[in-house]
Design a protein around this motif. Structure first.
Motif, short mmCIF file in Angstrom:
data_model
loop_
_atom_site.label_atom_id
_atom_site.label_comp_id
_atom_site.label_asym_id
_atom_site.label_seq_id
_atom_site.Cartn_x
_atom_site.Cartn_y
_atom_site.Cartn_z
N GLU A 179 0.82 -1.21 0.00
CA GLU A 179 0.00 0.00 0.00
C GLU A 179 0.85 1.26 0.00
OE1 GLU A 179 -3.61 2.13 0.03
OE2 GLU A 179 -3.10 0.04 -0.41
N SER A 180 1.94 1.20 0.74
CA SER A 180 2.85 2.35 0.76
C SER A 180 3.46 2.59 -0.62
CB SER A 180 3.95 2.11 1.80
OG SER A 180 4.92 3.13 1.74
N ALA A 181 3.86 1.49 -1.25
CA ALA A 181 4.43 1.63 -2.60
C ALA A 181 3.39 2.19 -3.57
CB ALA A 181 4.96 0.29 -3.07
N ARG A 182 2.12 1.71 -3.45
CA ARG A 182 1.08 2.21 -4.35
C ARG A 182 0.81 3.69 -4.13
NH1 ARG A 182 -4.08 3.37 -4.35
NH2 ARG A 182 -4.28 2.90 -2.11
N LEU A 183 0.69 4.07 -2.83
CA LEU A 183 0.41 5.48 -2.54
C LEU A 183 1.56 6.38 -2.99
CD1 LEU A 183 -1.20 5.15 1.02
CD2 LEU A 183 -2.36 5.59 -1.16
N ILE A 184 2.76 5.89 -2.79
CA ILE A 184 3.92 6.69 -3.22
C ILE A 184 3.94 6.84 -4.75
CG2 ILE A 184 6.43 6.70 -3.34
CD1 ILE A 184 6.47 5.47 -0.56
N ALA A 185 3.59 5.72 -5.43
CA ALA A 185 3.55 5.80 -6.90
C ALA A 185 2.46 6.75 -7.37
CB ALA A 185 3.33 4.39 -7.47
N ASP A 186 1.25 6.66 -6.73
CA ASP A 186 0.18 7.59 -7.10
C ASP A 186 0.58 9.03 -6.83
OD1 ASP A 186 -1.25 5.40 -7.81
OD2 ASP A 186 -2.50 5.33 -6.00
#
Length: 356
Positions: free
Chosen positions: A275-282
């Motif tokens: 989730e952290s990786a997704r939020l950072i990517a977004d």
């Protein structure tokens, strides 16, 4: 003259005796020879197949080494008594003796019948045997000791009575060993160690007193508290077993719960990382889009402003059923026209009063 007559007088006095002896020899000489032969043959001993023979001559064993002292099965020739003394020993026989110096007949009877009689039985420390454990508890022990003769010379001629010394040494070894162990260990998993240590100490005592015996095995036929205290010991033992059971159940639950908790923790951590990786990517994507829009705005502000306006309006009215775009009114305003809002159509349109 008197001195010369003395031998003749002795001869005259001894002559009747000599005549009697001579007459007896003439009549019974073959009996005397037979008795002498029988006396000489009394030194012959038959050694059986499971025995060894030893000869004690004038108080000493014949032979310098144990191998030379022990004579195998067959005929053993020796001088008759009192010159030689012959002894035979069954070296291959394993004997056993019951040792009940640390118990009582009442406790043994109750144990054999499977029930105790605390109301009619009490421990008398003067007449009944017992031993004290390392944690100051009282137990009673009944044993069976099995032994054989290891050194025939010591056992036959020098050692004490076998059963007496065996009882004394085994009892002393058992008392000392019990005094070094707790009662819970003695009554549970420590019996093997108890027997091993007591056997070793008893053998050392037998060797120290020159008994010539070897302790083959030691068996505990009864080991437990006195009959008067049996119910209390049983209650303590039951509580101990219950505690151990609960401990094992807790350990079993911990062994299953801890890996599950670790697995859940690892899963949650992995999800959090994803989730952290997704939020950072977004966030990085949105930031990159914003920077690109800002760069475009600096170049064509009017176009960008118009596009932003249209996007905002489309987002706001996306849920409407029908949309009609109304251009800005003419200088004189609208006349004879209206805006129709109905079911959704690909695009809005104007209608006049005649179409109505």
């Amino acid at each position: 003259m008197r001195k010369k007559a003395l031998p003749s007088e002795i001869g005259q006095l001894a002559s009747p005796v000599l005549r009697i002896v001579d007459g007896a020899w003439q009549r019974m000489h073959w009996w005397i020879v037979l008795m002498a032969l029988l006396y000489a043959a009394s030194g012959i001993t038959v050694v059986r197949p499971d025995e060894v023979g030893l000869i004690l001559r004038w108080g000493r064993v014949v032979g310098d080494t144990p191998a030379l002292q022990a004579h195998g099965p067959g005929l053993l020739f020796a001088f008759p008594r009192p010159i030689d003394r012959v002894g035979t020993v069954q070296v291959k026989k394993v004997s056993e003796v019951r040792i009940d110096t640390l118990t009582s007949s009442v406790a043994t009877l109750d144990d054999e019948e499977g029930s105790a009689a605390p109301d009619t039985y009490s421990l008398d420390p003067i007449t009944q045997g017992f031993a004290v454990t390392g944690d100051h508890n009282i137990v009673q022990v009944e044993m069976v000791a099995r032994y054989r003769v290891r050194d025939p010379a010591l056992w036959v001629f020098y050692g004490p009575k076998s059963e007496d010394v065996l009882r004394a040494e085994v009892t002393a070894a058992m008392i000392r060993t019990l005094g070094e162990m707790g009662v819970d260990r003695v009554l549970a998993e420590g019996r093997k160690d108890l027997i091993t240590v007591a056997t070793r100490r008893a053998q050392a005592g037998l060797d120290a007193c020159h008994s010539g015996l070897e302790l083959s095995s030691l068996e505990l036929t009864h080991l437990g508290p006195p009959a008067a205290l049996a119910s209390e010991f049983d209650a303590v033992q039951s509580a101990f077993i219950g505690a151990e059971t609960l401990k094992k159940v807790a350990q079993s639950y911990g062994e299953s719960a801890i890996p599950q908790a670790q697995s859940d923790s690892d899963t949650a951590i992995q999800r959090a990382h994803a989730e952290s990786a997704r939020l950072i990517a977004d966030a990085n994507g949105e930031a990159a889009a914003f920077r690109a829009l800002a760069k475009e705005y600096r170049t064509n502000p009017a176009v960008v402003r118009e596009r932003l306006y249209r996007d905002a309006v489309e987002t706001a009215i996306r849920g409407a059923g029908k949309v009609q775009w109304v251009p800005p009114p003419p200088p004189g305003g609208y006349k004879g026209f209206r805006i129709s809002i109905g079911p959704a159509t690909p695009a809005g349109r104007f209608v006049d009063d005649d179409e109505r």
